[in-house]
Scaffold this motif. Sequence first.
Motif, PDB file in Angstrom:
ATOM      1  N   VAL A  43       0.839  -1.197   0.000  1.00 36.53           N
ATOM      2  CA  VAL A  43       0.000   0.000   0.000  1.00 36.53           C
ATOM      3  C   VAL A  43       0.873   1.245   0.000  1.00 36.53           C
ATOM      4  O   VAL A  43       2.040   1.214   0.393  1.00 36.53           O
ATOM      5  CB  VAL A  43      -0.935   0.030   1.233  1.00 36.53           C
ATOM      6  N   TYR A  44       0.280   2.359  -0.430  1.00 40.79           N
ATOM      7  CA  TYR A  44       0.964   3.646  -0.333  1.00 40.79           C
ATOM      8  C   TYR A  44       1.076   4.056   1.135  1.00 40.79           C
ATOM      9  O   TYR A  44       0.140   3.865   1.924  1.00 40.79           O
ATOM     10  CB  TYR A  44       0.188   4.725  -1.091  1.00 40.79           C
ATOM     11  N   PRO A  45       2.206   4.674   1.541  1.00 39.96           N
ATOM     12  CA  PRO A  45       2.329   5.135   2.934  1.00 39.96           C
ATOM     13  C   PRO A  45       1.253   6.138   3.330  1.00 39.96           C
ATOM     14  O   PRO A  45       0.852   6.197   4.494  1.00 39.96           O
ATOM     15  CB  PRO A  45       3.734   5.778   2.959  1.00 39.96           C
ATOM     16  N   GLN A  46       0.761   6.935   2.367  1.00 35.46           N
ATOM     17  CA  GLN A  46      -0.244   7.952   2.694  1.00 35.46           C
ATOM     18  C   GLN A  46      -1.557   7.334   3.183  1.00 35.46           C
ATOM     19  O   GLN A  46      -2.356   8.000   3.856  1.00 35.46           O
ATOM     20  CB  GLN A  46      -0.535   8.825   1.472  1.00 35.46           C
ATOM     21  N   ILE A  47      -1.782   6.069   2.853  1.00 39.30           N
ATOM     22  CA  ILE A  47      -3.049   5.430   3.214  1.00 39.30           C
ATOM     23  C   ILE A  47      -3.198   5.309   4.727  1.00 39.30           C
ATOM     24  O   ILE A  47      -4.311   5.314   5.257  1.00 39.30           O
ATOM     25  CB  ILE A  47      -3.154   4.060   2.516  1.00 39.30           C
ATOM     26  N   PHE A  48      -2.077   5.246   5.454  1.00 40.27           N
ATOM     27  CA  PHE A  48      -2.154   5.120   6.913  1.00 40.27           C
ATOM     28  C   PHE A  48      -2.887   6.289   7.552  1.00 40.27           C
ATOM     29  O   PHE A  48      -3.457   6.148   8.633  1.00 40.27           O
ATOM     30  CB  PHE A  48      -0.751   5.003   7.503  1.00 40.27           C
ATOM     31  N   SER A  49      -2.889   7.447   6.901  1.00 41.42           N
ATOM     32  CA  SER A  49      -3.546   8.620   7.500  1.00 41.42           C
ATOM     33  C   SER A  49      -5.063   8.434   7.607  1.00 41.42           C
ATOM     34  O   SER A  49      -5.707   9.118   8.396  1.00 41.42           O
ATOM     35  CB  SER A  49      -3.224   9.872   6.678  1.00 41.42           C
ATOM     36  N   ARG A  50      -5.645   7.534   6.820  1.00 36.79           N
ATOM     37  CA  ARG A  50      -7.096   7.277   6.931  1.00 36.79           C
ATOM     38  C   ARG A  50      -7.475   6.750   8.307  1.00 36.79           C
ATOM     39  O   ARG A  50      -8.603   6.928   8.757  1.00 36.79           O
ATOM     40  CB  ARG A  50      -7.530   6.240   5.891  1.00 36.79           C
ATOM     41  N   TYR A  51      -6.537   6.088   8.957  1.00 34.07           N
ATOM     42  CA  TYR A  51      -6.846   5.410  10.205  1.00 34.07           C
ATOM     43  C   TYR A  51      -6.400   6.196  11.438  1.00 34.07           C
ATOM     44  O   TYR A  51      -6.662   5.768  12.562  1.00 34.07           O
ATOM     45  CB  TYR A  51      -6.177   4.029  10.219  1.00 34.07           C
ATOM     46  N   GLU A  52      -5.732   7.324  11.248  1.00 34.40           N
ATOM     47  CA  GLU A  52      -5.194   8.065  12.376  1.00 34.40           C
ATOM     48  C   GLU A  52      -6.307   8.632  13.248  1.00 34.40           C
ATOM     49  O   GLU A  52      -7.217   9.303  12.749  1.00 34.40           O
ATOM     50  CB  GLU A  52      -4.277   9.182  11.885  1.00 34.40           C
ATOM     51  N   ALA A  53      -6.193   8.400  14.551  1.00 35.86           N
ATOM     52  CA  ALA A  53      -7.187   8.878  15.509  1.00 35.86           C
ATOM     53  C   ALA A  53      -6.710  10.138  16.217  1.00 35.86           C
ATOM     54  O   ALA A  53      -7.187  10.448  17.307  1.00 35.86           O
ATOM     55  CB  ALA A  53      -7.479   7.784  16.534  1.00 35.86           C
ATOM     56  N   PHE A  54      -5.791  10.870  15.625  1.00 32.97           N
ATOM     57  CA  PHE A  54      -5.238  12.067  16.237  1.00 32.97           C
ATOM     58  C   PHE A  54      -4.945  13.102  15.157  1.00 32.97           C
ATOM     59  O   PHE A  54      -4.967  12.798  13.957  1.00 32.97           O
ATOM     60  CB  PHE A  54      -3.954  11.732  17.015  1.00 32.97           C
ATOM     61  N   ARG A  55      -4.652  14.311  15.598  1.00 28.97           N
ATOM     62  CA  ARG A  55      -4.302  15.398  14.697  1.00 28.97           C
ATOM     63  C   ARG A  55      -2.881  15.868  14.990  1.00 28.97           C
ATOM     64  O   ARG A  55      -2.415  15.813  16.137  1.00 28.97           O
ATOM     65  CB  ARG A  55      -5.274  16.579  14.874  1.00 28.97           C
ATOM     66  N   ARG A  56      -2.174  16.345  13.980  1.00 29.77           N
ATOM     67  CA  ARG A  56      -0.838  16.897  14.194  1.00 29.77           C
ATOM     68  C   ARG A  56      -0.925  18.110  15.118  1.00 29.77           C
ATOM     69  O   ARG A  56      -1.810  18.950  14.982  1.00 29.77           O
ATOM     70  CB  ARG A  56      -0.207  17.300  12.872  1.00 29.77           C
ATOM     71  N   GLY A  57      -0.016  18.170  16.084  1.00 31.58           N
ATOM     72  CA  GLY A  57      -0.021  19.246  17.056  1.00 31.58           C
ATOM     73  C   GLY A  57      -0.819  18.945  18.308  1.00 31.58           C
ATOM     74  O   GLY A  57      -0.747  19.689  19.289  1.00 31.58           O
ATOM     75  N   GLN A  58      -1.566  17.841  18.298  1.00 28.08           N
ATOM     76  CA  GLN A  58      -2.354  17.456  19.464  1.00 28.08           C
ATOM     77  C   GLN A  58      -1.450  16.850  20.528  1.00 28.08           C
ATOM     78  O   GLN A  58      -0.449  16.196  20.229  1.00 28.08           O
ATOM     79  CB  GLN A  58      -3.416  16.446  19.042  1.00 28.08           C
ATOM     80  N   ARG A  59      -1.801  17.045  21.804  1.00 29.03           N
ATOM     81  CA  ARG A  59      -1.019  16.467  22.897  1.00 29.03           C
ATOM     82  C   ARG A  59      -1.005  14.952  22.778  1.00 29.03           C
ATOM     83  O   ARG A  59      -2.011  14.321  22.477  1.00 29.03           O
ATOM     84  CB  ARG A  59      -1.601  16.889  24.243  1.00 29.03           C
ATOM     85  N   PHE A  60       0.143  14.369  23.037  1.00 30.17           N
ATOM     86  CA  PHE A  60       0.335  12.924  22.920  1.00 30.17           C
ATOM     87  C   PHE A  60      -0.634  12.169  23.837  1.00 30.17           C
ATOM     88  O   PHE A  60      -0.846  12.542  24.987  1.00 30.17           O
ATOM     89  CB  PHE A  60       1.780  12.568  23.272  1.00 30.17           C
ATOM     90  N   ASP A  61      -1.198  11.091  23.322  1.00 33.38           N
ATOM     91  CA  ASP A  61      -2.070  10.197  24.079  1.00 33.38           C
ATOM     92  C   ASP A  61      -1.848   8.792  23.532  1.00 33.38           C
ATOM     93  O   ASP A  61      -2.167   8.502  22.370  1.00 33.38           O
ATOM     94  CB  ASP A  61      -3.535  10.607  23.933  1.00 33.38           C
ATOM     95  N   ALA A  62      -1.281   7.916  24.368  1.00 30.92           N
ATOM     96  CA  ALA A  62      -0.938   6.568  23.908  1.00 30.92           C
ATOM     97  C   ALA A  62      -2.158   5.792  23.449  1.00 30.92           C
ATOM     98  O   ALA A  62      -2.064   4.917  22.580  1.00 30.92           O
ATOM     99  CB  ALA A  62      -0.209   5.814  25.014  1.00 30.92           C
ATOM    100  N   ARG A  63      -3.328   6.090  24.022  1.00 30.77           N
ATOM    101  CA  ARG A  63      -4.540   5.373  23.618  1.00 30.77           C
ATOM    102  C   ARG A  63      -4.879   5.629  22.150  1.00 30.77           C
ATOM    103  O   ARG A  63      -5.415   4.748  21.466  1.00 30.77           O
ATOM    104  CB  ARG A  63      -5.707   5.789  24.505  1.00 30.77           C
ATOM    105  N   LEU A  64      -4.582   6.827  21.657  1.00 30.47           N
ATOM    106  CA  LEU A  64      -4.898   7.153  20.273  1.00 30.47           C
ATOM    107  C   LEU A  64      -3.990   6.403  19.304  1.00 30.47           C
ATOM    108  O   LEU A  64      -4.418   6.049  18.196  1.00 30.47           O
ATOM    109  CB  LEU A  64      -4.792   8.664  20.049  1.00 30.47           C
ATOM    110  N   LEU A  65      -2.745   6.149  19.705  1.00 32.34           N
ATOM    111  CA  LEU A  65      -1.881   5.307  18.878  1.00 32.34           C
ATOM    112  C   LEU A  65      -2.405   3.881  18.845  1.00 32.34           C
ATOM    113  O   LEU A  65      -2.446   3.244  17.782  1.00 32.34           O
ATOM    114  CB  LEU A  65      -0.455   5.317  19.428  1.00 32.34           C
TER     115      LEU A  65
END
Length: 585
Positions: free
Chosen positions: A194-216
């Motif tokens: 798959v293209y690496p960009q496809i992983f962004s469809r599944y991201e449960a966080f936004r860039r700049g958001q405070r880190f939260d291990a549950r979202l990973l």
Amino acid sequence: MSPTGNSAVWPVLLALTVLTAPCAAPAAAGGGYGPCPQIRFVGGEKIILNAMEIRLVCGDAATEGWGQIPFNQAENFLKAFLQQRGYQEPRFEPGPDVLKVDPGLKTVVRSFTQTGLPAEIKLKKLRKIKGQAMTPRLLDKAKTALQGALQNRGYACPEIDMRGNGTTGELTAEVRPGEIYRFEHIRPKRTGEVYPQIFSRYEAFRRGQRFDARLLDLTARRTVGDSLFLNAYFEVDCSTAGMVITERVVAGKPQLYKLGVGFDTEGFFIGKAQWLNSRLGARSNSMGVSVYTSYREQTAVADFRYFMGKASRLYLMPALTFGRLNEPQYEAIHSEFALLPGFSWDSRSLRGEFSAGPALEYEHTIRGLGPVTSYPAAAARLELRDHRFEYYAGEPQAGWRVNFKSQSMIAGLESRITAHLLSLQGEHIWNLGGYTPPALVLATRYLVQTTLVKNSLLAEGEIPLGMRIFMGGDSDLRGAGLNKVPADPLGLLTAVYDGVELRLGDVLPHGLQPLIFLDAAMGGRSSARLDPNVYFSPGFGLRWASPVGSIRTTVARGIVWRRDPAAEVLMQPQWRFFLSLGKEF
């Protein structure tokens, strides 16, 4: 808390002993008891070693080099085994032929203190630490709970040292939380599938958001749940240069097969099957087929999701559905072909998905009141789901979900009538007190639904079953039979429902969770209008998170509040019992 003199053998012993079953210790001559003649336990506490532990302290004549164990080596092993059980200060008395062992008393955690923990994390919110036997496993449990609390609040790489005093029962955590990090640098896995960009469809966080291990963790679950990969996880590295997150995946076959069985007293035996392929083409389009069957309902759904770009969450989804319903008041078959453009998105705290488009409906009422008709319709659906609700789906304890749907049919467009269905339903769950693990869980679910149509068409049987409302059963009024409100084949055009449930969390042994609840509903035979009578269903039940799925049982009583003696009564008061395997609130 490291046992003196045996720090090198402790990890190996823990791995070995948890794999073996306990064995009773035979009686030994000369008083006390022991697993073999040369080892004798004394004192009031009864110690039972398992088969592997007995071999390590008594020897094994059948194994070369293990025929006889020196007392100093057996003492080190026994210290580790006793610490596993909470005996932190055993006493040993070696003799010419016998090693006497006095385990002493179990050490119980009497106080739990910390240094360095941020003010927003309250140590008193960690349950099932104080009052428990002090063991290496308990120290690991406390450390994991503190680490989770920190990593869920932005401290991506905390350092925690746990110390236990076997004499006083004092447990201390020395915490160095480190810096607060934000989601910035994510290294997606580069793979030929798959293209690496496809992983962004599944991201449960936004860039700049405070880190939260549950979202990973939630992001990784989404990729695995969509059969994109066999396994997925994230590595988090912190340095003076910042935090770097790297995604790791384990590739497998792109097709996913799922089979599931369950049971409840409404549909009896339940079967589910699913096939999914989410790596069709370079954009990772997906195709799926799912089948659900029970005594009351059979459904088959096939859909294809075509994404508009590599990283796009915009898709076009044709979907074909077949279904059959068999209730005491009616029996009907239904099919639908829909073409639904849609898209999903994630904010800092929730996931949303919206789809809308045309559909071709067919409905055949075999028994009961209803038309045999096909008609075009316009459908729309919006779902908002809190990230916590999704994360804790397997053990509901926090978060919320809201669904809105509509369907319209217009007279003259291959339809005899004009009707518009509007429905809003949701679910909210709270961990009362914010304890870990939860002590009390409060939940509510609700439904507001109406069909806007000429009221006389209900009695004439012109309104499709999908636009009529039947309440009753485990999904709403638990003091009524399944879809028995009303008990006639007409159904309702308007309904309002709310249910509140209070469940005990991880408090009782064996994972048993008692619960109490109250359901309330109103209904009406007219569009956007409720009859005055109110229907209640108070009750109680029990939940058990068994190894094969959640088991729930409830007992409820239907009650009618007749606010107007002249108004129609839609529910007959009665007691109802429900039992299910695999369902949640």
